[in-house]
Design an enzyme around this catalytic site. Structure first.
Site, short mmCIF file in Angstrom:
data_model
loop_
_atom_site.label_atom_id
_atom_site.label_comp_id
_atom_site.label_asym_id
_atom_site.label_seq_id
_atom_site.Cartn_x
_atom_site.Cartn_y
_atom_site.Cartn_z
CE LYS A 227 38.24 29.27 43.13
NZ LYS A 227 38.16 30.65 43.51
CB CYS B 130 44.93 36.45 29.61
SG CYS B 130 43.31 36.17 28.73
CD GLU C 155 50.06 37.42 32.12
OE1 GLU C 155 50.21 36.28 33.04
OE2 GLU C 155 49.27 37.31 31.37
CD GLU D 282 42.67 32.07 28.44
OE1 GLU D 282 43.64 32.72 28.40
OE2 GLU D 282 41.60 32.75 28.62
N GLY E 178 43.48 31.30 34.15
CA GLY E 178 44.07 32.02 35.09
C GLY E 178 45.71 31.98 34.89
CB SER E 179 48.40 32.73 37.17
OG SER E 179 48.14 31.74 38.21
CB THR E 180 51.64 30.35 33.14
OG1 THR E 180 50.93 30.77 31.90
CG2 THR E 180 52.34 28.94 32.86
N GLY F 101 47.93 27.04 36.39
CA GLY F 101 47.60 25.97 35.49
C GLY F 101 48.52 24.77 35.51
#
Ligand code: NAI
Ligand code: MG
Length: 770
Positions: free
Chosen positions: A190, A297, A391, A263, A241-243, A246
């Site tokens: 996706k 990232c 971030e 990641e 993607g974003s933490t 995740g």
């Protein structure tokens, strides 16, 4: 602009790349894109608008795939997987090679579309994103070819669900799809909702390259489509993607048996020592934080500058910032393009506006109207300031100073993240001393943002786990050929008998190198098969775990040499061997079997084996196509806790311990719940064998009570769940607290897998030449 005027003003003219090739592709697809399933584009809907962020114009309409549509794609991948695997590595290599060739042929279309859709400068998409993506397919064609010989003991996972972000749309697709296909998996990918276009061109290319229907499926949509893919019957989820997402995915997959790689974000330090080549370091920093508008990232978003050169460095940096050209991403002479979407722009603006610390400098360069943000530098921040920790994911650099190398390391590591780090110094000895000390999956020395398909990329801490690229990346898309049997549950014997003599047989916990009474003060009686009392074992609780992990974090074992670790493991083996009879009797008394002596011998052998490996489980120097060495260093994962298996009370304790110690980790062992007394006896062997305090801790008590606390503990990097699926789920459900690795073990004799579980690859890039 007439040449005369150019000579007068020394201004750049515009050098626009022709966009018609991309617009034509969209027109050929009726202005709508939708899922690519089973080798064909399904009829598309206009559910979401795909936009060019530089102008706001709509490029195409996109289908928001529903749960049912995701299911259909997963079914197509499932149906195609066995044949794709059976086709064999060399056959898959031909297909991957064809993909690389065709991507090369369509490189301009891909680059123009990427810049239109994402807003990144054409210079970057043309020279970096697309070539690196192509290189990834070439490299992995080779891995497919070599799989039967080089990885003969590994097989595909099955169907992989892959979810990628918008910052490097085609490159992230390549990082995900190439290794998966090489190892014989099929995929459902996706793309991000902001940037699906190049994935659709890739789908087209798959049809042309002869990728069998169902091997590559692409579902379009947003987070809801991603969540449906996470829930679907896939064997693996790979996410970038974003933490925060995740974390949700780690929770959603807990106990599902799906393998997972994440990641996630970063706040990567960019450290400049006082002897650095300052102009090169400034130029490097331009790439570190203004490449892709800082939406990277691993962006070097945290400048740590030696105090003595800070003012000079900041001044030169500001002068350079003022020269950066912001504007139309399709203009070949543009340095900084558009932010991916107005929502992302608002996030950047909000974070910068909320900051009251330090001094903010915006580049003095014209900024077009719309989705653009000027290169920005915020100096004079303290390590604890929000913008030093959070971030931003935009073209905003924050800066602080340090005085000594030790302080630089301390500030660099003062982060919940651990993705990348850059350091600049002309002193190679200093660089090679500092690089291993930085908590990061990638370290660049006197360079930044170097990537290659042969070199691993990925993070530690809350930047995620798993590596992409190189041999190490293949681990995440394959598994051992021999499936791991689910460990049998064993019920302890019951009884009421008294001890044969009146000696106190209440064992203790072993924490921080000492016998310790359990915090709760409780212990539990254990009986032999005939109901005779064998002794008492303490019941550990949350505070005992806390004490054990504290001791682990202070033990310093990770800094020891492999040689020293080997000596201590040999010493343990020797001391255990000397007590073979005592341990054998204890094991037989607990289990009612007669295999005790055999188990002790096996445990001694395990200690010898991992002692042998301690100075032989090596890294590699990667063959990268540039003037640089990329060192793949194996580093310990850190603080491990293990829920030891019920069976083989001694071997099941010694194996994880030896593997963990061999690779430089500390470990807290939660002993076999029904048969803990061999573990408590083993603590005396530890005391006699020079094992430093805190390196090994032994807890006893019901594992079901300990598991949730291990899962949630912020100080543990990894939990090895070796006692069955039920507790694995308990741990996984809480592991997202600090994005912990959870591992379910490997066959006893699969030493590579055990050693791999104890290590993570750090890639250290060192360019050479003047
Ligand atoms: P995101 O993490 O929401 O999006 C990444 C991908 O995950 C997209 O394909 C998205 O559709 C999908 N997704 C979203 N929610 C999901 C869910 N619940 N389950 C499964 N998939 C889901 O990132 P977003 O919202 O685009 O950006 C927000 C922030 O994330 C950025 O400001 C940045 O800080 C960070 N980010 C980090 C990236 C990295 O490479 N480390 C990449 C993109 C964003
Ligand atoms: Mg877009």
């Amino acid at each position: 602009m007439p040449i005369e005027t150019i000579f007068d003003t020394m201004e750049y003219g515009t050098a626009p790349e022709d966009r018609s090739i991309a617009l034509q592709w969209i027109a050929n697809h009726g202005g709508l894109i939708g899922p690519y399933v089973n080798g064909v584009f399904a009829p598309a809907r206009d559910d979401l608008a795909i936009r060019n962020p530089a102008t706001g114009e709509k490029l195409a309409g996109m289908t928001l795939c529903t749960k049912d549509e995701v299911t259909e794609a997963v079914q197509s991948a499932r149906a195609a997987q066995p044949d794709w695997q059976k086709a064999g590595g060399p056959a898959r290599a031909r297909v991957l090679y064809a993909l690389a060739r065709l991507m090369q042929k369509h490189a301009r279309l891909l680059a123009v579309m990427e810049s239109l859709d994402n807003g990144k400068p054409i210079r970057e998409s043309r020279d970096i994103d697309i070539p690196l993506a192509i290189r990834h397919f070439y490299h992995h064609a080779g891995h497919a070819q070599l799989m039967p010989s080089a990885l003969s003991d590994r097989v595909a996972l099955g169907v992989c669900g892959q979810i990628i972000p918008w910052n490097f749309p085609l490159l992230m697709l390549a990082w995900k799809i190439a290794p998966a296909l090489a190892m014989g998996n099929t995929v459902v990918l996706k793309p991000a909702e902001y940037t699906p276009m190049t994935a659709m061109i890739f789908a087209d290319i798959c049809s042309q390259a002869g990728v069998p229907p169902g091997v590559v499926n692409i579902v379009t949509g947003d987070g809801s489509t991603g969540a449906a893919l996470v829930d679907a019957t896939v064997d693996k989820i790979a996410f970038t993607g974003s933490t925060s997402v995740g974390r949700q995915i780690q929770e959603a997959t807990a106990g599902s048996g799906k393998s997972l790689t994440l990641e996630l974000g970063g706040k990567s330090p960019y450290i400049v020592f006082d002897d650095a080549d300052i102009d090169s370091a400034v130029e490097g920093l331009v790439d570190a934080i203004w490449f892709n508008q800082g939406q990277v990232c691993c962006a070097g978003s945290r400048l740590l500058i030696h105090e003595a050169i800070a003012d000079d460095f900041h001044n030169r940096l500001k002068a350079r910032m003022d020269k950066l050209r912001i504007g139309d991403p399709l203009d070949k002479s543009i340095d900084v393009g558009a932010i991916v979407d107005p929502i992302q722009l608002q996030q950047i603006q909000a974070l910068v506006q909320a900051n009251t610390a330090g001094q903010t400098y915006h580049a003095q360069t014209p900024v077009p109207e719309g989705c653009f943000y000027p290169p920005t530098l915020i100096t004079g921040l303290h390590p604890a300031d929000t913008l030093m920790q959070e971030e931003i994911f935009g073209p905003v650099l924050v800066s602080t100073t340090f005085r000594t190398p030790a302080e630089a390391v301390e500030i660099a590591n003062n982060s919940k993240y651990g993705l990348a780090a850059t350091l600049w110094t002309e002193n190679i000895n200093l660089a090679l001393e500092i690089a291993p000390k930085l908590v990061a999956g990638v370290v660049w020395v006197n360079a930044t943002n170097l990537f290659d398909a042969a070199a691993g990329f990925g993070g530690t801490r809350e930047s995620g786990f798993g590596r992409e690229g190189g041999w190490e990346g293949l681990q995440a898309y394959s598994k051992p050929r021999q499936p791991l049997p689910e460990p049998a549950q064993v019920t302890p014997f019951t009884g009421q008998g008294a001890a044969a003599d009146d000696i106190d047989r209440t064992a203790k916990l072993f924490i921080g190198g000492k016998q310790a009474r359990p915090d709760g003060g409780y212990s539990q009686a254990f009986f032999g098969p005939k109901g005779q009392l064998l002794g008492h074992a303490p019941i550990a609780n949350r505070k005992d775990i806390r004490n054990a992990v504290q001791a682990q974090l202070a033990c310093g074992w990770g800094k020891t040499t492999g040689h020293l670790r080997a000596q201590i493991l040999y010493y343990l083996a020797e001391n255990l061997a000397a007590q073979t009879n005592r341990f054998a009797e204890r094991l037989d008394a607990m289990t009612g079997l007669t295999t005790g002596a055999e188990e002790v011998r096996a445990a001694v052998d395990v200690l010898f084996t991992y002692a042998a490996w301690a100075d032989k489980f090596e890294g590699r120097a990667k063959s990268v196509p540039m003037r640089a060495v990329a060192l793949a260093m194996r580093e310990p994962v850190g603080a491990i806790a293990a829920l030891c298996s019920d069976q083989h009370p001694l071997l099941g304790l010694v194996t994880p311990m030896a593997a963990a110690l061999s690779t430089g980790n500390s470990i807290t062992l939660c002993a076999s719940a029904p048969f803990p007394l061999a573990a408590t006896d083993f603590s005396h062997i530890l005391e006699a064998s020079d094992v430093p305090a805190g390196v090994v801790n032994i807890l006893t008590g019901p594992q079901a009570d300990l598991a949730p606390h291990l899962g949630a503990h912020m100080g543990l990097d990894t939990v090895w769940c070796l006692s069955g699926a039920e507790l694995t789920q308990e741990v996984q459900a809480r592991a997202s607290s600090n994005i912990k690795r959870v591992w379910q073990g490997a066959a006893q004799d699969d030493h590579d897998s055990w050693l791999d579980a104890g290590t993570e690859i750090k890639t250290i890039w060192i360019p050479y030449g003047e």
